[in-house]
Enzyme design. Structure first.
Site, PDB file in Angstrom:
ATOM      1  N   GLU A  80     102.187  68.621  50.263  1.00 37.68           N
ATOM      2  CA  GLU A  80     101.419  69.316  51.299  1.00 37.68           C
ATOM      3  C   GLU A  80     100.653  70.483  50.671  1.00 37.68           C
ATOM      4  OE1 GLU A  80     102.321  71.266  55.680  1.00 37.68           O
ATOM      5  OE2 GLU A  80     103.821  71.521  54.111  1.00 37.68           O
ATOM      6  N   LYS A 179      99.920  66.457  61.200  1.00 35.81           N
ATOM      7  CA  LYS A 179     101.159  67.236  61.363  1.00 35.81           C
ATOM      8  C   LYS A 179     101.284  67.758  62.791  1.00 35.81           C
ATOM      9  CE  LYS A 179     103.645  71.115  59.157  1.00 35.81           C
ATOM     10  NZ  LYS A 179     103.518  72.169  58.120  1.00 35.81           N
ATOM     11  N   CYS A 212     106.553  68.336  56.185  1.00 40.24           N
ATOM     12  CA  CYS A 212     107.215  69.647  56.115  1.00 40.24           C
ATOM     13  C   CYS A 212     108.056  70.004  57.334  1.00 40.24           C
ATOM     14  CB  CYS A 212     106.164  70.717  55.819  1.00 40.24           C
ATOM     15  SG  CYS A 212     106.891  72.222  55.124  1.00 40.24           S
TER      16      CYS A 212
END
Ligand SMILES: CC(C)(CO)[C@@H](O)C(=O)NCCC(=O)NCCS
Length: 504
Positions: A80, A179, A212
């Site tokens: 990321e 995300k 994440c």
């Protein structure tokens, strides 16, 4: 290989009938990249300068991709923020963004770069995948135009997304994931209206992807595994390690074990942000991992994985996480319990005052039992058993039930729960269990030097996390990290909520 011969030979027939033969195993690579950061500027740079910086990072990624291909990797995951970093506002990230089309359009940017131009980053990533004949997973920024007919349309006329893309070994865009659970500082991005469940099939299994902070929440992470039944999760991250229970290698390997999937985790490398910790994890333990707070170097990991880990004979039967703990009485009284803080959460602790023993500590509905034997009780080291049952509210809100054995930072009991990276005490055996009210429990074992202990512990079907012969290195943390998703506040959590509750 198709060769041009006048007759149809066997190879040609096989290629024709089975364009891609199923593989029982495959070779995975992850690259921990030390990202070259742009200078922090108040106003946006021009697109050429943005591309120049991104090309510098892609130069490094390309070398890693070539090295992975030389080791016959089928797929490589890169981190990321690995192509442009993270210190942005909505305005300053804009020149780094590309419009990334829905993969259904069937696009090979490498051979058809003008079709959705300008897309120099997608073109280069696609060519790296194609030229090296492997799947490439990368994290880049997507922009989607909107107009005033949409009341939520941001003032610059674009939604901006933190996005994972996957190019297959021909360079075709096969997956795009936006995300959902943005971390508190990611004000440069928007979250999609619904969580996206993105999967794709390969000759070496079914893959799903997320990013994440997504790993702490139910959607899309848990749904990809429990409902869409992916074999391997592709995970890009810029993870800021938190000892004793939320370091990257520790938590990501535990998630793989708890949910029973392969997990390819590529972390950004930046020691000043405590970002390090990548790995190739299987349900029964790590195959490769990397943690390095000493250098600023990148690092390539390559390892073989089973394509369908749930079908393998070694795959553990379903675990009842509270069966053992609910079947026994308290091992010890609460006479010597005390309170302490782990990462802003108030735990109930009890000390391991003897070289061996059986202890119980409880908080609210959670009781944690530990049986243990130390090789030798060190005078200058103190270990405690802790329990936490409550809502964590700093840097995000999520409901936890945690049983934890940890080394205190010093012999002063007030320091128990503070970060500590080195230990001397070896355990000959341990067995940890808890009366969890959730089926989502992630078993963590972290040893001295912030390392993992592959193959040195296991989970029994009655929910005990045990080590029969101890770990070869001294213990930092043994934990059962439980998540009670149904007690969480609504997802996703907006930046506003962080501003209201964010301490730290
Ligand atoms: C471990 C944790 C969750 C504690 O609050 C926190 O330190 C962490 O690494 N959060 C995820 C980071 C993330 O999403 N990064 C991308 C943008 S910088």
């Amino acid at each position: 290989m198709i060769t041009f011969q006048p007759h149809i030979d066997a190879t040609f027939l096989i290629v024709l009938v089975f364009p891609a033969c199923a593989l029982d195993s495959y070779i995975a690579a992850v690259y921990e990249h030390s990202v070259i950061l742009p200078n922090v500027t108040g106003s946006p740079v021009c697109p050429d300068d943005a591309l120049m910086l991104m090309n510098k990072n892609m130069d490094v990624l390309e070398e890693a991709i070539k090295a992975a291909a030389q080791q016959h990797a089928h797929i490589i995951v890169t981190p990321e923020d690995g192509i442009y970093g993270w210190a942005f506002t909505r305005d300053t990230i804009f020149p780094y963004l590309e419009d990334i089309p829905d993969p259904q359009v069937n696009w090979i940017p490498c051979t058809d770069p003008k079709r959705f131009a300008p897309a120099p980053v997608q073109e280069r990533l696609s060519c790296m995948a194609r030229d090296n004949a492997l799947y490439v997973v990368a994290n880049i920024g997507d922009k989607k135009p909107c107009n005033s007919s949409d009341p939520k349309c941001p003032s610059n006329g674009h939604y901006q997304y933190n996005t994972n893309v996957v190019f297959d070994s021909d360079g075709k865009l096969v997956a795009r994931y936006h995300k959902y659970n943005l971390f508190m500082s990611e004000t440069q991005f928007d979250y999609p209206k619904e969580p996206e469940l993105v999967t794709f099939n390969t000759p070496f299994g079914k893959f799903g992807l997320f990013t994440c902070f997504d790993i702490l929440f139910h959607d899309p992470a848990v749904t990809l595994v429990s409902e869409l039944q992916v074999d391997t999760v592709l995970f890009t991250t810029a993870w800021m390690n938190v000892l004793p229970h939320l370091t990257a290698i520790e938590f990501h390997s535990a998630w793989a074990m708890g949910l029973g999937v392969n997990f390819l985790a590529a972390d950004t490398h930046n020691t000043s942000m405590a970002m390090t910790g990548s790995g190739i994890y299987a349900p029964d333990g790590p195959r490769a991992f990397h943690y390095d707070m000493e250098t600023e170097n990148g690092h390539l990991l390559v390892a073989e994985l089973s394509s369908h880990p749930r079908l393998s004979p070694a795959y553990p039967a379903a675990v009842n996480w509270s069966a053992y703990a609910k079947s026994v009485k308290r091992f010890s009284s609460d006479d010597h319990d005390f309170n302490g803080i782990i990462f802003f959460d108030q735990f109930t602790f009890t000390e391991l005052s003897k070289p061996e023993g059986n202890l119980t500590v409880c908080q609210k509905d959670l009781c944690c039992h530990l049986s243990y034997r130390m090789a030798e009780k060190q005078k200058d080291e103190v270990y405690v058993l802790g329990a936490f049952d409550g809502l964590h509210v700093v840097e995000g809100q999520y409901y936890l039930q945690i049983c934890i054995l940890l080394k205190c930072e010093s012999t002063d009991l007030k320091t128990c729960g503070q970060p500590v990276a080195i230990a001397q005490t070896k355990f000959e055996t341990f067995s940890l269990s808890g009366t969890f009210g959730t089926t989502y429990v992630f078993p963590e074992v972290l040893v001295s030097g912030v390392q993992l202990a592959p193959g040195e512990f296991q989970v029994l079907s009655d929910g005990r996390l045990i080590s029969q012969n101890g770990t070869s290195k001294p213990v930092l943390t043994v934990a059962l990290f439980g998540r009670c998703y149904e007690k969480d506040p609504p997802q996703p959590q907006s930046t506003l909520l962080f501003l209201n509750n964010g301490a730290a």
